[in-house]
Design an enzyme around this catalytic site. Structure first.
Site, PDB file in Angstrom:
ATOM      1  N   CYS A 115       0.876  -1.388   0.158  1.00 58.71           N
ATOM      2  CA  CYS A 115      -0.059  -0.046  -0.082  1.00 58.71           C
ATOM      3  C   CYS A 115       0.950   1.241  -0.084  1.00 58.71           C
ATOM      4  O   CYS A 115       0.187   2.381  -0.121  1.00 58.71           O
ATOM      5  CB  CYS A 115      -1.107   0.195   1.238  1.00 58.71           C
ATOM      6  N   HIS A 257      -3.330   6.840   2.264  1.00 55.35           N
ATOM      7  CA  HIS A 257      -3.808   5.787   1.822  1.00 55.35           C
ATOM      8  C   HIS A 257      -5.236   5.208   2.570  1.00 55.35           C
ATOM      9  O   HIS A 257      -5.551   5.421   3.581  1.00 55.35           O
ATOM     10  CB  HIS A 257      -2.678   4.553   2.224  1.00 55.35           C
ATOM     11  N   ASN A 287     -10.325  -0.298   0.384  1.00 58.83           N
ATOM     12  CA  ASN A 287      -8.988  -0.260   0.351  1.00 58.83           C
ATOM     13  C   ASN A 287      -8.404  -0.782  -1.102  1.00 58.83           C
ATOM     14  O   ASN A 287      -8.530  -2.088  -0.946  1.00 58.83           O
ATOM     15  CB  ASN A 287      -8.364  -1.081   1.612  1.00 58.83           C
TER      16      ASN A 287
HETATM   17  O1  UT7 Z   1      -3.726  -1.376   3.500  1.00 59.57           O
HETATM   18  C1  UT7 Z   1      -2.865  -2.023   4.420  1.00 59.57           C
HETATM   19  C2  UT7 Z   1      -2.890  -1.428   5.791  1.00 59.57           C
HETATM   20  N1  UT7 Z   1      -4.080  -2.082   6.522  1.00 59.57           N
HETATM   21  C3  UT7 Z   1      -4.790  -1.273   7.365  1.00 59.57           C
HETATM   22  O2  UT7 Z   1      -4.500  -0.105   7.884  1.00 59.57           O
HETATM   23  C4  UT7 Z   1      -5.666  -1.843   8.440  1.00 59.57           C
HETATM   24  C5  UT7 Z   1      -5.599  -1.404   9.871  1.00 59.57           C
HETATM   25  N2  UT7 Z   1      -6.364  -1.975  10.747  1.00 59.57           N
HETATM   26  C6  UT7 Z   1      -8.027  -1.661  10.544  1.00 59.57           C
HETATM   27  O3  UT7 Z   1      -8.443  -0.996   9.851  1.00 59.57           O
HETATM   28  C7  UT7 Z   1      -8.726  -2.244  11.793  1.00 59.57           C
HETATM   29  O4  UT7 Z   1      -8.431  -2.909  12.571  1.00 59.57           O
HETATM   30  C8  UT7 Z   1     -10.055  -3.361  10.872  1.00 59.57           C
HETATM   31  C9  UT7 Z   1     -10.944  -2.256  10.332  1.00 59.57           C
HETATM   32  C10 UT7 Z   1      -9.190  -4.062  10.321  1.00 59.57           C
HETATM   33  C11 UT7 Z   1     -10.649  -3.975  12.373  1.00 59.57           C
HETATM   34  O5  UT7 Z   1     -11.228  -3.009  13.208  1.00 59.57           O
HETATM   35  P1  UT7 Z   1     -11.150  -2.951  14.472  1.00 59.57           P
HETATM   36  O6  UT7 Z   1     -11.758  -1.929  15.376  1.00 59.57           O
HETATM   37  O7  UT7 Z   1      -9.678  -3.025  14.943  1.00 59.57           O
HETATM   38  O8  UT7 Z   1     -11.706  -4.409  15.173  1.00 59.57           O
HETATM   39  P2  UT7 Z   1     -10.924  -5.702  16.118  1.00 59.57           P
HETATM   40  O9  UT7 Z   1      -9.985  -6.517  14.999  1.00 59.57           O
HETATM   41  O10 UT7 Z   1     -10.438  -5.182  17.204  1.00 59.57           O
HETATM   42  O11 UT7 Z   1     -12.334  -6.524  15.988  1.00 59.57           O
HETATM   43  C12 UT7 Z   1     -13.311  -6.292  16.977  1.00 59.57           C
HETATM   44  C13 UT7 Z   1     -14.493  -7.294  16.963  1.00 59.57           C
HETATM   45  C14 UT7 Z   1     -14.155  -8.590  17.018  1.00 59.57           C
HETATM   46  O12 UT7 Z   1     -14.883  -9.388  17.949  1.00 59.57           O
HETATM   47  P3  UT7 Z   1     -14.627  -9.667  19.382  1.00 59.57           P
HETATM   48  O13 UT7 Z   1     -13.004 -10.418  19.394  1.00 59.57           O
HETATM   49  O14 UT7 Z   1     -14.444  -8.269  19.904  1.00 59.57           O
HETATM   50  O15 UT7 Z   1     -15.643 -10.440  19.700  1.00 59.57           O
HETATM   51  C15 UT7 Z   1     -13.625  -9.244  15.983  1.00 59.57           C
HETATM   52  O16 UT7 Z   1     -14.024 -10.576  15.449  1.00 59.57           O
HETATM   53  O17 UT7 Z   1     -15.237  -7.172  15.547  1.00 59.57           O
HETATM   54  C16 UT7 Z   1     -14.953  -8.728  14.946  1.00 59.57           C
HETATM   55  N3  UT7 Z   1     -15.017  -8.437  13.585  1.00 59.57           N
HETATM   56  C17 UT7 Z   1     -16.125  -8.126  13.055  1.00 59.57           C
HETATM   57  N4  UT7 Z   1     -17.408  -8.254  12.995  1.00 59.57           N
HETATM   58  C18 UT7 Z   1     -18.167  -8.239  12.142  1.00 59.57           C
HETATM   59  C19 UT7 Z   1     -13.933  -8.557  12.846  1.00 59.57           C
HETATM   60  N5  UT7 Z   1     -14.103  -8.218  11.454  1.00 59.57           N
HETATM   61  C20 UT7 Z   1     -15.488  -7.930  11.536  1.00 59.57           C
HETATM   62  C21 UT7 Z   1     -16.770  -8.062  10.468  1.00 59.57           C
HETATM   63  N6  UT7 Z   1     -17.859  -8.002  10.780  1.00 59.57           N
HETATM   64  N7  UT7 Z   1     -16.037  -7.821   9.239  1.00 59.57           N
END
Ligand code: UT7
Length: 334
Positions: A115, A257, A287
């Site tokens: 990216c 990005h 993305n």
């Molecule tokens: O291009 C390369 C660069 N990439 C990035 O910059 C990505 C950076 N990271 C992010 O943008 C975020 O971390 C994400 C969007 C990937 C995830 O968001 P988050 O707020 O960090 O969520 P999390 O990973 O802490 O997950 C929170 C909860 C989890 O459930 P529990 O463990 O709290 O029960 C996940 O299992 O959300 C759950 N979860 C979902 N729920 C519904 C994860 N993905 C999903 C989903 N739908 N698609």
């Protein structure tokens, strides 16, 4: 010794995205997710996904538009740099683009920095201009990550889309519009975001072995990449500004990005950049990896937001891990 022979100008842009649209409601029928979760956590509403287009098709369209918007023809181009992690051909796709658009005198090569690829490619192109070797360069950021997403993994499949964006950089005798840049890597964090080769060891006879196979799927530790982005992106933009003897108040437009709206807002807040100066289109495209910055740039130019002489800060970040920033004035000196 005179080091800089010519100045860099970034004079035009173009972009292309796939026509097939996959929105959050469609995704909620494929994996256990919801429109509300995706919108709230990422800001994404839809993404454009390739079915019949190849990466080279999209990249060629973006390049052709950028070349025509510069008032040039493909035959004027000296160099094409394609930033991509998803080439149609592992040997590189830039030459296919060079052939398909008829850039007969151009040399073409791929550059891989996930990216951060577009930012790294723009900075690479600038070196060829500054040292006087090339006059007209097309820099393309293009990715079709949908090819490598695990469509059963809700933590990644909701994030990515496909597309391509391009700019034309030209040499100038009058001045240099690339005001500052900075690039960084930290391979110690490589495991946070991967699309790794997965081969099996096979015997080929005579007691000799080789490894063959394909690539796996995208794996990401989202929270770790999120923390990395929010801490490192403001820092790298400040370093690029410092190199150009500039401060954040001189930025007219900030284009990060397009990974997550929350990252974009957190970075802008840390830099004290008001939200009206921040360009975001990830609600429409998700993305798109190396393509996200040039697509957002091209849209803002087409909408008349970005104008000749505006100062733009761009920053890419992602797998490697890699991150970088460039600050430039839009347009030529004429
Ligand atoms: O291009 C390369 C660069 N990439 C990035 O910059 C990505 C950076 N990271 C992010 O943008 C975020 O971390 C994400 C969007 C990937 C995830 O968001 P988050 O707020 O960090 O969520 P999390 O990973 O802490 O997950 C929170 C909860 C989890 O459930 P529990 O463990 O709290 O029960 C996940 O299992 O959300 C759950 N979860 C979902 N729920 C519904 C994860 N993905 C999903 C989903 N739908 N698609």
């Amino acid at each position: 010794m005179e080091q800089i022979k010519k100045g860099v100008t970034i004079v035009s842009s173009g972009s292309a995205t796939a026509t097939q649209v996959l929105d959050n409601h469609d995704l909620s029928k494929i994996v256990d997710t919801s429109d509300d979760w995706i919108k709230t956590r990422t800001g994404i509403i839809k993404r454009h996904i390739c079915a019949n287009n190849s990466l080279s098709d999209l990249a060629s369209q973006a390049a052709q538009k950028a070349i025509s918007n510069a008032g040039l023809t493909p035959a004027d181009i000296d160099l094409i740099i394609l930033a991509t992690s998803t080439p149609d051909d592992l040997f590189g796709s830039a030459s296919q683009i060079q052939g398909s658009i008829g850039a007969t005198k151009a040399v073409a090569f791929d550059l891989t920095a996930a990216c951060s690829g577009f930012v790294f490619a723009l900075i690479t192109a600038s070196q060829f201009i500054r040292n006087g070797v090339y006059e007209n360069i097309v820099v393309i950021g293009a990715d079709c990550l949908s090819r490598w997403v695990d469509w059963s993994d809700r933590t990644t499949c909701v994030l990515f889309g496909d597309g391509a964006g391009a700019v034309v950089c030209q040499a100038s005798e009058v001045g240099d519009n690339l005001l500052g840049f900075e690039m960084c890597s930290n391979g110690k964090l490589n495991s946070a975001l991967n699309l790794a080769y997965k081969g099996e060891v096979k015997n080929i006879g005579h007691n000799k072995q080789i490894t063959q196979g394909g690539f796996g799927k995208i794996t990401m530790n989202g929270r770790e990449v999120y923390r990395f982005a929010v801490s490192k992106v403001p820092e790298v933009i400040e370093k690029a500004l410092f190199k150009g003897d500039l401060t954040t108040d001189k930025i007219d437009w900030l284009i990060l990005h397009q990974a997550n709206q929350r990252i974009i807002e957190a970075v802008a807040e840390r830099l004290n950049i008001p939200s009206w100066k921040v360009i975001s289109n990830l609600s429409e495209y998700g993305n798109t990896s190396a393509a996200s910055i040039p697509i957002a740039l091209d849209e803002a130019v087409s909408q008349g937001k970005i104008r000749h002489g505006n100062t733009i800060a761009i920053s890419g970040f992602g797998a490697g891990l890699t991150w970088g920033a460039a600050v430039f004035k839009w347009g030529s000196f004429e």
